[in-house]
Design a protein around this motif. Structure first.
Motif, PDB file in Angstrom:
ATOM      1  N   GLY A   1     -24.388 -42.695   1.078  1.00  0.00           N
ATOM      2  CA  GLY A   1     -23.659 -43.057   2.285  1.00  0.00           C
ATOM      3  C   GLY A   1     -22.175 -42.797   2.155  1.00  0.00           C
ATOM      4  O   GLY A   1     -21.719 -42.124   1.226  1.00  0.00           O
ATOM      5  N   LEU A   2     -21.397 -43.306   3.109  1.00  0.00           N
ATOM      6  CA  LEU A   2     -19.962 -43.044   3.207  1.00  0.00           C
ATOM      7  C   LEU A   2     -19.687 -41.545   3.321  1.00  0.00           C
ATOM      8  O   LEU A   2     -18.652 -41.051   2.892  1.00  0.00           O
ATOM      9  N   HIS A   3     -20.662 -40.835   3.888  1.00  0.00           N
ATOM     10  CA  HIS A   3     -20.576 -39.395   4.137  1.00  0.00           C
ATOM     11  C   HIS A   3     -20.455 -38.564   2.871  1.00  0.00           C
ATOM     12  O   HIS A   3     -19.916 -37.455   2.891  1.00  0.00           O
ATOM     13  N   LEU A   4     -20.979 -39.085   1.749  1.00  0.00           N
ATOM     14  CA  LEU A   4     -21.047 -38.257   0.545  1.00  0.00           C
ATOM     15  C   LEU A   4     -21.978 -37.075   0.786  1.00  0.00           C
ATOM     16  O   LEU A   4     -21.640 -35.933   0.498  1.00  0.00           O
ATOM     17  N   GLU A   5     -23.162 -37.378   1.332  1.00  0.00           N
ATOM     18  CA  GLU A   5     -24.153 -36.334   1.602  1.00  0.00           C
ATOM     19  C   GLU A   5     -23.913 -35.758   2.995  1.00  0.00           C
ATOM     20  O   GLU A   5     -24.739 -35.904   3.904  1.00  0.00           O
ATOM     21  N   GLY A   6     -22.760 -35.127   3.150  1.00  0.00           N
ATOM     22  CA  GLY A   6     -22.299 -34.697   4.473  1.00  0.00           C
ATOM     23  C   GLY A   6     -23.291 -33.907   5.297  1.00  0.00           C
ATOM     24  O   GLY A   6     -23.461 -34.147   6.495  1.00  0.00           O
ATOM     25  N   LYS A   7     -23.984 -32.952   4.666  1.00  0.00           N
ATOM     26  CA  LYS A   7     -24.898 -32.075   5.393  1.00  0.00           C
ATOM     27  C   LYS A   7     -26.214 -32.761   5.741  1.00  0.00           C
ATOM     28  O   LYS A   7     -26.989 -32.248   6.550  1.00  0.00           O
ATOM     29  N   LEU A   8     -26.485 -33.915   5.136  1.00  0.00           N
ATOM     30  CA  LEU A   8     -27.738 -34.627   5.397  1.00  0.00           C
ATOM     31  C   LEU A   8     -27.578 -35.763   6.405  1.00  0.00           C
ATOM     32  O   LEU A   8     -28.570 -36.345   6.840  1.00  0.00           O
ATOM     33  N   ILE A   9     -26.346 -36.046   6.766  1.00  0.00           N
ATOM     34  CA  ILE A   9     -26.094 -37.193   7.640  1.00  0.00           C
ATOM     35  C   ILE A   9     -26.840 -37.069   8.967  1.00  0.00           C
ATOM     36  O   ILE A   9     -27.420 -38.036   9.467  1.00  0.00           O
ATOM     37  N   GLU A  10     -26.829 -35.889   9.550  1.00  0.00           N
ATOM     38  CA  GLU A  10     -27.515 -35.705  10.842  1.00  0.00           C
ATOM     39  C   GLU A  10     -29.004 -35.995  10.713  1.00  0.00           C
ATOM     40  O   GLU A  10     -29.614 -36.597  11.603  1.00  0.00           O
ATOM     41  N   VAL A  11     -29.597 -35.562   9.592  1.00  0.00           N
ATOM     42  CA  VAL A  11     -31.010 -35.831   9.353  1.00  0.00           C
ATOM     43  C   VAL A  11     -31.264 -37.336   9.287  1.00  0.00           C
ATOM     44  O   VAL A  11     -32.161 -37.862   9.940  1.00  0.00           O
ATOM     45  N   PHE A  12     -30.434 -38.050   8.506  1.00  0.00           N
ATOM     46  CA  PHE A  12     -30.630 -39.482   8.341  1.00  0.00           C
ATOM     47  C   PHE A  12     -30.384 -40.246   9.635  1.00  0.00           C
ATOM     48  O   PHE A  12     -31.067 -41.234   9.921  1.00  0.00           O
ATOM     49  N   GLU A  13     -29.409 -39.816  10.420  1.00  0.00           N
ATOM     50  CA  GLU A  13     -29.139 -40.478  11.696  1.00  0.00           C
ATOM     51  C   GLU A  13     -30.330 -40.344  12.639  1.00  0.00           C
ATOM     52  O   GLU A  13     -30.693 -41.278  13.346  1.00  0.00           O
ATOM     53  N   LYS A  14     -30.941 -39.177  12.672  1.00  0.00           N
ATOM     54  CA  LYS A  14     -32.119 -38.961  13.517  1.00  0.00           C
ATOM     55  C   LYS A  14     -33.302 -39.788  13.019  1.00  0.00           C
ATOM     56  O   LYS A  14     -34.072 -40.329  13.807  1.00  0.00           O
ATOM     57  N   MET A  15     -33.428 -39.888  11.702  1.00  0.00           N
ATOM     58  CA  MET A  15     -34.536 -40.657  11.140  1.00  0.00           C
ATOM     59  C   MET A  15     -34.398 -42.144  11.437  1.00  0.00           C
ATOM     60  O   MET A  15     -35.377 -42.877  11.474  1.00  0.00           O
ATOM     61  N   GLY A  16     -33.167 -42.592  11.635  1.00  0.00           N
ATOM     62  CA  GLY A  16     -32.936 -43.995  11.948  1.00  0.00           C
ATOM     63  C   GLY A  16     -33.578 -44.429  13.258  1.00  0.00           C
ATOM     64  O   GLY A  16     -33.750 -45.608  13.509  1.00  0.00           O
ATOM     65  N   ASN A  17     -33.949 -43.454  14.093  1.00  0.00           N
ATOM     66  CA  ASN A  17     -34.611 -43.756  15.361  1.00  0.00           C
ATOM     67  C   ASN A  17     -36.124 -43.789  15.227  1.00  0.00           C
ATOM     68  O   ASN A  17     -36.830 -44.055  16.187  1.00  0.00           O
TER      69      ASN A  17
END
Length: 303
Positions: free
Chosen positions: A83-99
């Motif tokens: 988190g804290l945007h360390l995995e910058g390129k994966l953030i979009e994937v994780f945000e979508k998975m949160g739904n």
């Protein structure tokens, strides 16, 4: 474009496919960085199946989800990431998975934000390299133990015992490295590396940390950056600087050449593990071994 296709594929599978469970009936846990993978292996032990997305030498700032990651993410019971945007390129994937029914767990989000180091380089506005504060990593361990127990309550006692043992090991690590660092005079505690991954380490142990590329390796160092840092090294009479295992060494080699061209000799003191652990199966392939290696390398070179 390719990464967008992968993201769409992951999202589609999450909402339309059933998870394929492994034959042994254990929890399927997916992790991002090698530090988190090692942590979950210590807390989960033989009770969980752990699959890490990133391996030794992999830069989490630049990592993109591959087609092979799709199955891992879809089949996961739990997903842990920094988190804290360390995995910058994966953030979009994780945000979508949160739904979906799978909500990835960002371990660093549980840290008191008032204690974090600010950073304008990340969308979170915080330096994400929090594992270099061992107290924060202890918080990671407690969170992992709690989540595993919630998902697998019958093994709660085992997870708590593993947590207790691992926290004791981290406590021993703290005492050991403090003893070693105390042998280095404070005026020599200047740590020059490829990028600013060591600010939490510096804050805890009194090091002035200077990185050529700043906090994120996504930002390339320019000629002016090299010359500016070369001048700093000469003025402060820095004896050694360090390569990082997950960052191309050419940046530090260019810096060394710039310093030497001005008549000052600066050595490359060795390789530090910053955003990834060493090879699996080695001492440096563990969080504790990595931390110990880094401290020994730094102190031996700067003494």
């Amino acid at each position: 474009m390719k990464n967008n296709i992968i993201i769409i594929g992951i999202i589609s599978l999450l909402f339309s496919c059933k998870t394929v469970e492994k034959d042994n009936g254990k929890l399927n846990v997916v992790t991002t960085t090698t530090m988190i993978t090692d942590l979950v292996n210590n807390i989960g032990g033989d009770l969980v199946n752990v699959e890490g997305l990133m391996g030794s030498g992999v830069d989490p700032h630049l990592y993109k989800a591959s087609e092979g990651d799709v199955t891992k993410l879809v089949n996961a019971d739990i997903i842990f990431y920094n988190g804290l945007h360390l995995e910058g390129k994966l953030i979009e994937v994780f945000e979508k998975m949160g739904n979906s029914s799978k909500t990835p767990i960002a371990l660093a989000e549980g840290i008191d934000k008032n204690t974090l180091i600010g950073s304008e380089y990340f969308a979170s506005n915080y330096d994400p390299h929090v594992w270099f504060n061992i107290e924060y990593f202890k918080q990671f361990a407690t969170k992992v133990s709690k989540v595993l127990a919630e998902k697998d309550p019958k093994n709660t006692a085992n997870y708590k015992e593993n947590e207790k043992l691992y926290l004791a090991k981290l406590g021993s690590l703290q005492k050991n490295i403090e003893t070693i660092i105390d042998t280095l005079p404070k005026e020599k505690r200047i740590l020059v590396t490829a990028h600013d991954a060591f600010n939490y380490f510096g804050k805890n142990y009194g090091f002035e940390v200077v990185g050529l590329q700043g906090l994120s390796t996504a930002t390339e160092a320019g000629v002016q950056d090299v010359q500016k840092l070369a001048t700093f090294i000469i003025e402060r009479n820095v004896k050694a600087m360090f390569i990082e295992s997950s960052v191309p060494k050419r940046t530090i080699e260019a810096l060394q050449a710039a310093v030497n061209s001005k008549g000052h000799n600066v050595a490359i003191g060795g390789t530090l593990y910053s955003d990834a652990l060493g090879d699996a199966g080695t001492v440096e392939g563990t969080y504790i071994g990595m931390f110990q290696h880094n401290v020994n390398t730094i102190i031996n070179a700067l003494k």
